[in-house]
Design an enzyme around this catalytic site. Sequence first.
Site, PDB file in Angstrom:
ATOM      1  N   GLY A   1     -41.761 -36.533  21.981  1.00  0.00           N
ATOM      2  CA  GLY A   1     -41.700 -35.182  22.524  1.00  0.00           C
ATOM      3  C   GLY A   1     -40.397 -34.427  22.323  1.00  0.00           C
ATOM      4  O   GLY A   1     -40.388 -33.222  22.125  1.00  0.00           O
TER       5      GLY A   1
ATOM      6  N   GLU B   1     -34.194 -35.482  26.428  1.00  0.00           N
ATOM      7  CA  GLU B   1     -35.599 -35.642  26.822  1.00  0.00           C
ATOM      8  C   GLU B   1     -36.298 -34.283  26.818  1.00  0.00           C
ATOM      9  O   GLU B   1     -35.649 -33.239  27.012  1.00  0.00           O
ATOM     10  CB  GLU B   1     -35.639 -36.312  28.212  1.00  0.00           C
ATOM     11  CG  GLU B   1     -36.998 -36.495  28.843  1.00  0.00           C
ATOM     12  CD  GLU B   1     -37.992 -37.334  28.049  1.00  0.00           C
ATOM     13  OE1 GLU B   1     -38.172 -37.066  26.841  1.00  0.00           O
ATOM     14  OE2 GLU B   1     -38.629 -38.221  28.644  1.00  0.00           O
ATOM     15  N   ASP B   2     -37.601 -34.301  26.576  1.00  0.00           N
ATOM     16  CA  ASP B   2     -38.351 -33.044  26.579  1.00  0.00           C
ATOM     17  C   ASP B   2     -38.643 -32.591  28.004  1.00  0.00           C
ATOM     18  O   ASP B   2     -38.291 -31.493  28.411  1.00  0.00           O
ATOM     19  CB  ASP B   2     -39.651 -33.159  25.753  1.00  0.00           C
ATOM     20  CG  ASP B   2     -40.487 -34.384  26.118  1.00  0.00           C
ATOM     21  OD1 ASP B   2     -40.083 -35.163  27.012  1.00  0.00           O
ATOM     22  OD2 ASP B   2     -41.553 -34.567  25.505  1.00  0.00           O
TER      23      ASP B   2
ATOM     24  N   ASP C   1     -47.230 -32.653  23.904  1.00  0.00           N
ATOM     25  CA  ASP C   1     -48.571 -32.781  23.341  1.00  0.00           C
ATOM     26  C   ASP C   1     -49.651 -32.901  24.403  1.00  0.00           C
ATOM     27  O   ASP C   1     -49.381 -33.245  25.556  1.00  0.00           O
ATOM     28  CB  ASP C   1     -48.656 -34.045  22.480  1.00  0.00           C
ATOM     29  CG  ASP C   1     -48.611 -35.322  23.318  1.00  0.00           C
ATOM     30  OD1 ASP C   1     -47.600 -35.527  24.018  1.00  0.00           O
ATOM     31  OD2 ASP C   1     -49.599 -36.082  23.324  1.00  0.00           O
TER      32      ASP C   1
ATOM     33  N   ARG D   1     -47.872 -30.090  19.548  1.00  0.00           N
ATOM     34  CA  ARG D   1     -46.415 -30.260  19.569  1.00  0.00           C
ATOM     35  C   ARG D   1     -45.721 -29.179  18.745  1.00  0.00           C
ATOM     36  O   ARG D   1     -44.566 -28.854  18.979  1.00  0.00           O
ATOM     37  CB  ARG D   1     -46.029 -31.624  18.971  1.00  0.00           C
ATOM     38  CG  ARG D   1     -46.458 -32.812  19.790  1.00  0.00           C
ATOM     39  CD  ARG D   1     -45.795 -34.063  19.215  1.00  0.00           C
ATOM     40  NE  ARG D   1     -46.409 -35.299  19.678  1.00  0.00           N
ATOM     41  CZ  ARG D   1     -46.082 -35.935  20.800  1.00  0.00           C
ATOM     42  NH1 ARG D   1     -45.164 -35.435  21.588  1.00  0.00           N
ATOM     43  NH2 ARG D   1     -46.681 -37.049  21.135  1.00  0.00           N
TER      44      ARG D   1
ATOM     45  N   ASP E   1     -41.065 -35.543  34.544  1.00  0.00           N
ATOM     46  CA  ASP E   1     -42.167 -35.273  35.461  1.00  0.00           C
ATOM     47  C   ASP E   1     -41.996 -36.170  36.690  1.00  0.00           C
ATOM     48  O   ASP E   1     -41.215 -35.845  37.577  1.00  0.00           O
ATOM     49  CB  ASP E   1     -43.483 -35.527  34.710  1.00  0.00           C
ATOM     50  CG  ASP E   1     -44.711 -35.139  35.514  1.00  0.00           C
ATOM     51  OD1 ASP E   1     -44.562 -34.374  36.477  1.00  0.00           O
ATOM     52  OD2 ASP E   1     -45.812 -35.597  35.177  1.00  0.00           O
TER      53      ASP E   1
ATOM     54  N   LYS F   1     -40.148 -30.856  35.838  1.00  0.00           N
ATOM     55  CA  LYS F   1     -41.223 -30.600  36.809  1.00  0.00           C
ATOM     56  C   LYS F   1     -40.892 -31.367  38.087  1.00  0.00           C
ATOM     57  O   LYS F   1     -41.423 -32.452  38.314  1.00  0.00           O
ATOM     58  CB  LYS F   1     -42.572 -31.097  36.244  1.00  0.00           C
ATOM     59  CG  LYS F   1     -43.103 -30.257  35.121  1.00  0.00           C
ATOM     60  CD  LYS F   1     -44.611 -30.453  34.910  1.00  0.00           C
ATOM     61  CE  LYS F   1     -44.957 -31.799  34.372  1.00  0.00           C
ATOM     62  NZ  LYS F   1     -46.321 -31.885  33.812  1.00  0.00           N
TER      63      LYS F   1
ATOM     64  N   VAL G   1     -48.300 -28.831  30.637  1.00  0.00           N
ATOM     65  CA  VAL G   1     -47.910 -27.840  29.629  1.00  0.00           C
ATOM     66  C   VAL G   1     -47.860 -28.492  28.243  1.00  0.00           C
ATOM     67  O   VAL G   1     -47.683 -29.703  28.129  1.00  0.00           O
ATOM     68  CB  VAL G   1     -46.526 -27.230  29.970  1.00  0.00           C
ATOM     69  CG1 VAL G   1     -46.617 -26.262  31.132  1.00  0.00           C
ATOM     70  CG2 VAL G   1     -45.492 -28.319  30.271  1.00  0.00           C
TER      71      VAL G   1
HETATM   72  P1  IMP Z   1     -42.515 -38.979  33.607  1.00  0.00           P
HETATM   73  O1  IMP Z   1     -42.378 -40.444  33.347  1.00  0.00           O
HETATM   74  O2  IMP Z   1     -43.631 -38.647  34.553  1.00  0.00           O
HETATM   75  O3  IMP Z   1     -41.241 -38.311  34.023  1.00  0.00           O
HETATM   76  O4  IMP Z   1     -43.060 -38.329  32.278  1.00  0.00           O
HETATM   77  C1  IMP Z   1     -42.261 -37.985  31.236  1.00  0.00           C
HETATM   78  C2  IMP Z   1     -43.029 -38.013  29.935  1.00  0.00           C
HETATM   79  O5  IMP Z   1     -44.420 -37.696  30.126  1.00  0.00           O
HETATM   80  C3  IMP Z   1     -42.445 -36.958  29.043  1.00  0.00           C
HETATM   81  O6  IMP Z   1     -41.489 -37.516  28.180  1.00  0.00           O
HETATM   82  C4  IMP Z   1     -43.657 -36.432  28.314  1.00  0.00           C
HETATM   83  O7  IMP Z   1     -43.822 -37.153  27.117  1.00  0.00           O
HETATM   84  C5  IMP Z   1     -44.828 -36.695  29.241  1.00  0.00           C
HETATM   85  N1  IMP Z   1     -45.194 -35.487  30.022  1.00  0.00           N
HETATM   86  C6  IMP Z   1     -44.915 -35.222  31.318  1.00  0.00           C
HETATM   87  N2  IMP Z   1     -45.392 -34.024  31.700  1.00  0.00           N
HETATM   88  C7  IMP Z   1     -45.968 -33.489  30.596  1.00  0.00           C
HETATM   89  C8  IMP Z   1     -46.627 -32.235  30.329  1.00  0.00           C
HETATM   90  O8  IMP Z   1     -46.778 -31.345  31.187  1.00  0.00           O
HETATM   91  N3  IMP Z   1     -47.095 -32.067  29.069  1.00  0.00           N
HETATM   92  C9  IMP Z   1     -46.953 -33.005  28.078  1.00  0.00           C
HETATM   93  N4  IMP Z   1     -46.341 -34.178  28.284  1.00  0.00           N
HETATM   94  C10 IMP Z   1     -45.850 -34.430  29.529  1.00  0.00           C
HETATM   95 MG    MG Z   2     -45.090 -37.589  25.426  1.00  0.00          MG
END
Ligand code: IMP
Ligand code: MG
Length: 179
Positions: free
Chosen positions: A43, A98-99, A158, A164, A102, A130, A152
Amino acid sequence: MHKDVQKIILTEKQIQAKIQELAKRINADYKNKDLVLIVILRGAAMFLADLSKQINVPHTIDFIVATRYGYHDAPRGEVKLIKDLDQSISGKNILIIEDIVDNGCTIKYIYDHLKQRGPKSLKICTLFDKPYNRKIKIKLDYTGFLVQEEFVVGYGLDYKQKYRNLPYLAILKPEIYKN
Ligand code: IMP
Ligand code: MG
């Protein structure tokens, strides 16, 4: 606008302006320091490409591939490391790119993984945040935008590996998730 997109949340122009702002801060903070950008694929690839061009501090780039298996299948947030670093980071100033953060599982996993290897400093730069879904508390040193939407796509993010390449951040039409 792409036919599957319901709404553009952040335009290409807004994203590029924010990246310039982030790069200015990074340039000031890492002046006269050696810097290594560690990118979490896939990402963050788009973000890295634009950010790195705006960073005028000499730096190297390395990649980690991590997956939260998969976003829609593993809500408990297991993280899997698919590719590790190619170089030692001991004694170096590391900035994780990082992108989106979440629930925080991915970034926390990578942060702890890198911390064990003795970097001189370890910070995090994420383009999107987020915070409403956060399950694990983690300090983000550089954040681009707060995102309120549940899911999103675009600018590296993606849905089922697609979208992407969109230069903006968007939400998809609800019918796309039914396929
Ligand atoms: P986390 O472990 O929940 O913080 O998720 C982080 C990863 O989940 C990111 O690096 C993204 O690859 C993916 N991700 C989280 N939210 C989204 C979103 O809204 N759209 C697409 N990918 C997401
Ligand atoms: Mg991802």
